[in-house]
Enzyme design. Structure first.
Site, PDB file in Angstrom:
ATOM      1  N   TRP A   1     -73.795 -22.180  38.769  1.00  0.00           N
ATOM      2  CA  TRP A   1     -73.583 -22.348  37.326  1.00  0.00           C
ATOM      3  C   TRP A   1     -72.288 -23.112  37.129  1.00  0.00           C
ATOM      4  CZ3 TRP A   1     -69.515 -20.846  34.195  1.00  0.00           C
ATOM      5  CH2 TRP A   1     -69.738 -20.769  32.811  1.00  0.00           C
TER       6      TRP A   1
ATOM      7  N   SER B   1     -72.962 -19.482  44.680  1.00  0.00           N
ATOM      8  CA  SER B   1     -72.450 -18.842  43.466  1.00  0.00           C
ATOM      9  C   SER B   1     -73.572 -18.105  42.740  1.00  0.00           C
ATOM     10  CB  SER B   1     -71.771 -19.874  42.578  1.00  0.00           C
ATOM     11  OG  SER B   1     -71.038 -19.253  41.548  1.00  0.00           O
ATOM     12  N   MET B   2     -73.908 -18.532  41.516  1.00  0.00           N
ATOM     13  CA  MET B   2     -74.995 -17.886  40.787  1.00  0.00           C
ATOM     14  C   MET B   2     -76.296 -17.937  41.574  1.00  0.00           C
ATOM     15  SD  MET B   2     -76.523 -18.631  36.980  1.00  0.00           S
ATOM     16  CE  MET B   2     -77.915 -17.621  36.435  1.00  0.00           C
TER      17      MET B   2
ATOM     18  N   ASP C   1     -60.778 -18.295  46.484  1.00  0.00           N
ATOM     19  CA  ASP C   1     -61.769 -18.429  45.407  1.00  0.00           C
ATOM     20  C   ASP C   1     -61.256 -17.695  44.167  1.00  0.00           C
ATOM     21  OD1 ASP C   1     -64.014 -18.282  43.709  1.00  0.00           O
ATOM     22  OD2 ASP C   1     -65.400 -18.255  45.398  1.00  0.00           O
TER      23      ASP C   1
ATOM     24  N   HIS D   1     -63.591 -21.862  45.091  1.00  0.00           N
ATOM     25  CA  HIS D   1     -64.999 -21.612  44.796  1.00  0.00           C
ATOM     26  C   HIS D   1     -65.843 -22.824  45.174  1.00  0.00           C
ATOM     27  CE1 HIS D   1     -68.195 -19.323  43.002  1.00  0.00           C
ATOM     28  NE2 HIS D   1     -68.514 -20.322  42.181  1.00  0.00           N
TER      29      HIS D   1
END
Length: 278
Positions: free
Chosen positions: A34, A100-101, A229, A258
């Site tokens: 995202w 991530s997402m 991150d 990240h």
């Protein structure tokens, strides 16, 4: 352009998901973070194909070149979309890689559908097991963090995304590793997403508990996280996923933010390809 239709419908209309499909060999599905799209994987796709794999990257509903319905951004629906991609393309022995997402899709898919068609999994800078601070998850983030995201997006989505990009890459620390132009490119990708999807997905990745899903993992799993991150802190994500997944390998990228897909792409790609070939 390549599309598959999902079984889930929005007002009687099936959702089209855009995908790219390159190479031959064992299929590797890349699931983006995202608020980006399949384009975030630009520096991984070539390495995966050159290593002898079939690389498939698709856009989550609401993002990139996929349809942008008003609803359907919960993880049960998103996992169903992933299942539709696998089914429509007739895939087996798949390696699913979530960033991530996208790590949430991997987790919920395995929790819901099992691993009959999955041979390996990878979670990169991923949100599982549980981002939200609760009584039984005291190290998580306060709900105000996610509400703050939504408030800022409703106020000035494009401005929020610019600031988020700086934090995504820890740009002040890593400006020698990526250009302002690349960061702007990713900002433009994020801006092209559905505003509604951008908002709804915050609740999905911020409030969804994947702890039981991770306990269902029964395939070799790679967990990669940067120790710098600032979006999904390693202590509440990567380290805890490693503890919950039985057959997992944990790789920490020193100094990795990240967005290590760009800033530490060489190190990440070496880790990922080694895992794919193992």
């Amino acid at each position: 352009m390549n599309y598959i239709e999902t079984k889930n419908e929005e007002k009687g209309k099936k959702i089209k998901l855009f995908y790219e499909d390159y190479g031959e060999g064992q299929p590797v599905i890349l699931i983006h973070g995202w608020p980006l799209s399949h384009r975030m994987w630009e520096y991984q796709v070539e390495k995966i194909v050159d290593a002898g794999f079939r690389c498939i990257s698709y856009d989550r509903r609401g993002f990139g070149d996929s349809d942008k319905p008003w609803e359907g951004y919960d993880y049960d629906t998103l996992a169903s979309d992933l299942n539709d991609v696998i089914t429509a393309l007739g895939l087996s022995k798949v390696v699913v890689v979530g960033f991530s997402m996208g790590g949430g899709e991997v987790a919920r898919f395995i929790g819901k559908y099992g691993t009959a068609n999955i041979e390996k999994a990878a979670l990169i800078s991923a949100v599982p097991p549980f981002m939200l601070k609760t009584d039984d998850n005291p190290d998580g983030l306060e709900n105000e963090v996610f509400e703050g995201f939504k408030n800022e997006i409703r106020k000035d989505r494009q401005g929020f995304l610019a600031g988020f990009g700086d934090k995504f890459y820890n740009f002040s620390k890593n400006s020698s590793k990526l250009s302002k132009d690349l960061k702007h490119h990713h900002w433009a990708i994020a801006c092209s997403a559905s505003p509604k999807a951008t908002l709804d997905c915050i609740d999905s990745f911020g409030l969804t508990d994947f702890r039981e899903d991770l306990k269902s993992f029964d395939v070799p799993t790679l967990v990669v996280h940067g120790d710098d991150d600032e979006i999904v802190p390693i202590d509440i994500a990567g380290k805890k996923s490693k503890e919950l997944i039985k057959n997992s390998t944990f790789e920490v990228i020193e100094g990795g933010p990240h967005g290590l897909i760009v800033t530490h792409k060489d190190e990440l790609n070496e880790i990922l390809v080694r895992f794919l070939k193992s």
